[in-house]
Design a protein around this motif. Structure first.
Motif, PDB file in Angstrom:
ATOM      1  N   ARG A   3       2.830  -7.654   3.808  1.00  0.00           N
ATOM      2  CA  ARG A   3       3.367  -7.630   5.172  1.00  0.00           C
ATOM      3  C   ARG A   3       4.144  -8.899   5.517  1.00  0.00           C
ATOM      4  O   ARG A   3       5.232  -8.835   6.096  1.00  0.00           O
ATOM      5  CB  ARG A   3       2.197  -7.426   6.147  1.00  0.00           C
ATOM      6  CG  ARG A   3       2.638  -7.341   7.580  1.00  0.00           C
ATOM      7  CD  ARG A   3       1.475  -7.031   8.493  1.00  0.00           C
ATOM      8  NE  ARG A   3       1.944  -6.865   9.847  1.00  0.00           N
ATOM      9  CZ  ARG A   3       2.133  -7.862  10.703  1.00  0.00           C
ATOM     10  NH1 ARG A   3       1.866  -9.098  10.332  1.00  0.00           N
ATOM     11  NH2 ARG A   3       2.581  -7.621  11.911  1.00  0.00           N
TER      12      ARG A   3
ATOM     13  N   THR B  41       0.810  -1.216   0.000  1.00  0.00           N
ATOM     14  CA  THR B  41       0.000   0.000   0.000  1.00  0.00           C
ATOM     15  C   THR B  41       0.849   1.273   0.000  1.00  0.00           C
ATOM     16  O   THR B  41       0.374   2.335  -0.409  1.00  0.00           O
ATOM     17  CB  THR B  41      -0.956  -0.042   1.218  1.00  0.00           C
ATOM     18  OG1 THR B  41      -1.643  -1.294   1.184  1.00  0.00           O
ATOM     19  CG2 THR B  41      -1.965   1.075   1.192  1.00  0.00           C
TER      20      THR B  41
ATOM     21  N   ASN C  62      -2.407   6.611   8.948  1.00  0.00           N
ATOM     22  CA  ASN C  62      -2.771   5.626   7.923  1.00  0.00           C
ATOM     23  C   ASN C  62      -4.192   5.122   8.198  1.00  0.00           C
ATOM     24  O   ASN C  62      -4.381   3.990   8.612  1.00  0.00           O
ATOM     25  CB  ASN C  62      -1.763   4.472   7.951  1.00  0.00           C
ATOM     26  CG  ASN C  62      -2.146   3.351   7.002  1.00  0.00           C
ATOM     27  OD1 ASN C  62      -2.869   3.563   6.029  1.00  0.00           O
ATOM     28  ND2 ASN C  62      -1.657   2.151   7.287  1.00  0.00           N
TER      29      ASN C  62
ATOM     30  N   SER D 272      -1.551  -9.796   4.062  1.00  0.00           N
ATOM     31  CA  SER D 272      -1.597  -8.345   3.903  1.00  0.00           C
ATOM     32  C   SER D 272      -1.977  -7.694   5.241  1.00  0.00           C
ATOM     33  O   SER D 272      -2.797  -8.219   5.993  1.00  0.00           O
ATOM     34  CB  SER D 272      -2.621  -8.000   2.809  1.00  0.00           C
ATOM     35  OG  SER D 272      -3.517  -7.001   3.231  1.00  0.00           O
ATOM     36  N   GLY D 273      -1.359  -6.559   5.528  1.00  0.00           N
ATOM     37  CA  GLY D 273      -1.637  -5.846   6.778  1.00  0.00           C
ATOM     38  C   GLY D 273      -3.057  -5.299   6.794  1.00  0.00           C
ATOM     39  O   GLY D 273      -3.723  -5.263   7.841  1.00  0.00           O
ATOM     40  N   THR D 274      -3.530  -4.867   5.627  1.00  0.00           N
ATOM     41  CA  THR D 274      -4.896  -4.348   5.518  1.00  0.00           C
ATOM     42  C   THR D 274      -5.885  -5.453   5.893  1.00  0.00           C
ATOM     43  O   THR D 274      -6.820  -5.248   6.675  1.00  0.00           O
ATOM     44  CB  THR D 274      -5.173  -3.907   4.053  1.00  0.00           C
ATOM     45  OG1 THR D 274      -4.113  -3.063   3.623  1.00  0.00           O
ATOM     46  CG2 THR D 274      -6.497  -3.226   3.916  1.00  0.00           C
TER      47      THR D 274
ATOM     48  N   ARG E 260      -8.100  -8.209   0.556  1.00  0.00           N
ATOM     49  CA  ARG E 260      -6.733  -8.470   0.100  1.00  0.00           C
ATOM     50  C   ARG E 260      -6.328  -9.902   0.462  1.00  0.00           C
ATOM     51  O   ARG E 260      -6.990 -10.573   1.237  1.00  0.00           O
ATOM     52  CB  ARG E 260      -5.777  -7.475   0.778  1.00  0.00           C
ATOM     53  CG  ARG E 260      -5.832  -6.065   0.207  1.00  0.00           C
ATOM     54  CD  ARG E 260      -4.941  -5.905  -1.019  1.00  0.00           C
ATOM     55  NE  ARG E 260      -3.575  -6.333  -0.723  1.00  0.00           N
ATOM     56  CZ  ARG E 260      -2.671  -5.569  -0.128  1.00  0.00           C
ATOM     57  NH1 ARG E 260      -2.960  -4.321   0.186  1.00  0.00           N
ATOM     58  NH2 ARG E 260      -1.464  -6.032   0.122  1.00  0.00           N
TER      59      ARG E 260
ATOM     60  N   ARG F 293      -4.834   4.416  12.261  1.00  0.00           N
ATOM     61  CA  ARG F 293      -3.561   3.722  12.411  1.00  0.00           C
ATOM     62  C   ARG F 293      -2.455   4.642  11.928  1.00  0.00           C
ATOM     63  O   ARG F 293      -2.703   5.787  11.566  1.00  0.00           O
ATOM     64  CB  ARG F 293      -3.540   2.452  11.565  1.00  0.00           C
ATOM     65  CG  ARG F 293      -4.719   1.545  11.837  1.00  0.00           C
ATOM     66  CD  ARG F 293      -4.547   0.227  11.142  1.00  0.00           C
ATOM     67  NE  ARG F 293      -4.298   0.426   9.726  1.00  0.00           N
ATOM     68  CZ  ARG F 293      -3.596  -0.404   8.974  1.00  0.00           C
ATOM     69  NH1 ARG F 293      -3.052  -1.475   9.506  1.00  0.00           N
ATOM     70  NH2 ARG F 293      -3.439  -0.175   7.692  1.00  0.00           N
TER      71      ARG F 293
HETATM   72  P1  PGA Z   1      -0.505  -4.289   3.127  1.00  0.00           P
HETATM   73  O1  PGA Z   1      -0.173  -3.365   4.384  1.00  0.00           O
HETATM   74  O2  PGA Z   1      -0.169  -3.516   1.870  1.00  0.00           O
HETATM   75  O3  PGA Z   1       0.350  -5.544   3.360  1.00  0.00           O
HETATM   76  O4  PGA Z   1      -1.968  -4.590   3.213  1.00  0.00           O
HETATM   77  C1  PGA Z   1      -0.781  -2.133   4.484  1.00  0.00           C
HETATM   78  C2  PGA Z   1      -1.135  -1.755   5.880  1.00  0.00           C
HETATM   79  O5  PGA Z   1      -0.765  -2.460   6.838  1.00  0.00           O
HETATM   80  O6  PGA Z   1      -1.806  -0.713   6.014  1.00  0.00           O
END
Ligand code: PGA
Length: 302
Positions: free
Chosen positions: A131, A103, A165, A200-202, A196, A268
């Motif tokens: 992530r 991202t 964020n 992924s962190g999202t 996602r 965040r």
């Molecule tokens: P990601 O991380 O691109 O792995 O989803 C983004 C985030 O943590 O905001």
């Protein structure tokens, strides 16, 4: 005592990282026989095979894995030394390796452009990964700087937040919820979501929110990129929860709307993460200082 040269280690590191003799040769700007020769000499010194080649694929043996981990630390230390010497000579030069989660591609280039213009002798290698991949790179000490939204929880890293964020709910602009105020979370949870990929962190943050509210997340489809998700939302396939950074451009003409849902945005931050106690190279310290001093370049585009 093994008689191993820096050149051999650099060659081995490139082959191990790229899993290819030809790509290592290309990166190092030498011929492939030169690469093979360096690896052969290194093998002889170590006394065990380091690499195995099956067809075009290169695999690391156990000895190779050990050497690869050692190389990363060693080349890192040597690189820092070279940069310190350059800096004592009044030069800022060397290689800066940054790993950043997917991202961040919406804002990282905006800081790298002016940074490269200011320090033309610093080469940047930016690795954009999700992530999970980033955490692997962090564990292997492969980069100077790591940028992510959900820092790891263990004690062996240090994290510094540098910018907001927020995660927001995204819907097609024509969705009946678009424009409504204070939509209850329970109502949102009835909608199908585009999410996602695992790792992924999202995705992780979104799942944690639904878990905390003991609500089932209805996943219609999993897609491996923010852009693909935005297109699918615009196409009416479902809603999504994404970093607001992904929506920054041209909001007025957008086919997407940010919904006003109870509990959102999830506030965040973006973090700079590094292994605890890791000594920063001159170029990494220069970059971090530049980033802190030029945050407005990023915030403006949020
Ligand atoms: P990601 O991380 O691109 O792995 O989803 C983004 C985030 O943590 O905001």
């Amino acid at each position: 005592m093994m008689q191993v040269t820096l050149r051999q280690l650099r060659t081995f590191e490139a082959v191990a990282r790229l899993r290819s003799f030809s790509r290592a040769a290309e990166e190092m700007e030498v011929t492939q026989p030169t690469v093979s020769k360096q690896i052969r000499l290194l093998n002889e010194q170590v006394g065990l095979p380091l690499l195995e080649q099956l067809g075009k694929k290169v695999f690391l043996t156990q000895a190779g894995e050990e050497l690869y981990a050692t190389c990363a630390d060693w080349l890192d230390t040597w690189g820092r030394f070279e940069q310190t010497i350059a800096s004592l000579k009044g030069l800022k030069q060397g290689r800066l390796k940054i790993s950043a989660v997917t991202t961040t591609k919406y804002f990282m280039p905006r800081i790298l452009g002016p940074f490269c213009a200011r320090y033309p002798d610093i080469d940047i290698a930016l690795e954009v990964v999700n992530r999970d991949r980033l955490l692997e790179r962090l564990a292997r000490n492969q980069d100077d700087v790591y940028v992510m939204g959900v820092p790891p929880e263990g004690l062996d890293t240090e994290s510094e937040p540098f910018m907001e964020n927020p995660l927001v709910v995204v819907a097609p602009a024509t969705h009946p919820m678009a424009g409504r105020k204070g939509i209850p979370f329970a109502e949102l949870a009835q909608e199908p979501f585009l999410v996602r990929e695992q790792g992924s962190g999202t995705r992780m943050t979104m799942e944690r929110m639904f878990q905390a509210r003991e609500t089932r997340l209805r996943i219609r489809m999993e897609l491996g990129s923010n852009e693909a998700i935005k297109q699918a939302v615009a196409g009416g396939l479902g809603l999504a929860i994404l970093s607001r950074s992904t929506l920054n451009l041209d909001r007025s003409r957008s086919e997407l709307a940010e919904l006003d849902v109870e509990g959102f945005p999830i506030m965040r931050a973006w973090y700079l993460v590094r292994p605890k106690g890791k000594q920063l190279s001159v170029v990494a310290a220069t970059f971090l200082e530049f980033l802190r001093d030029h945050l407005e370049l990023l915030v403006r585009n949020q």
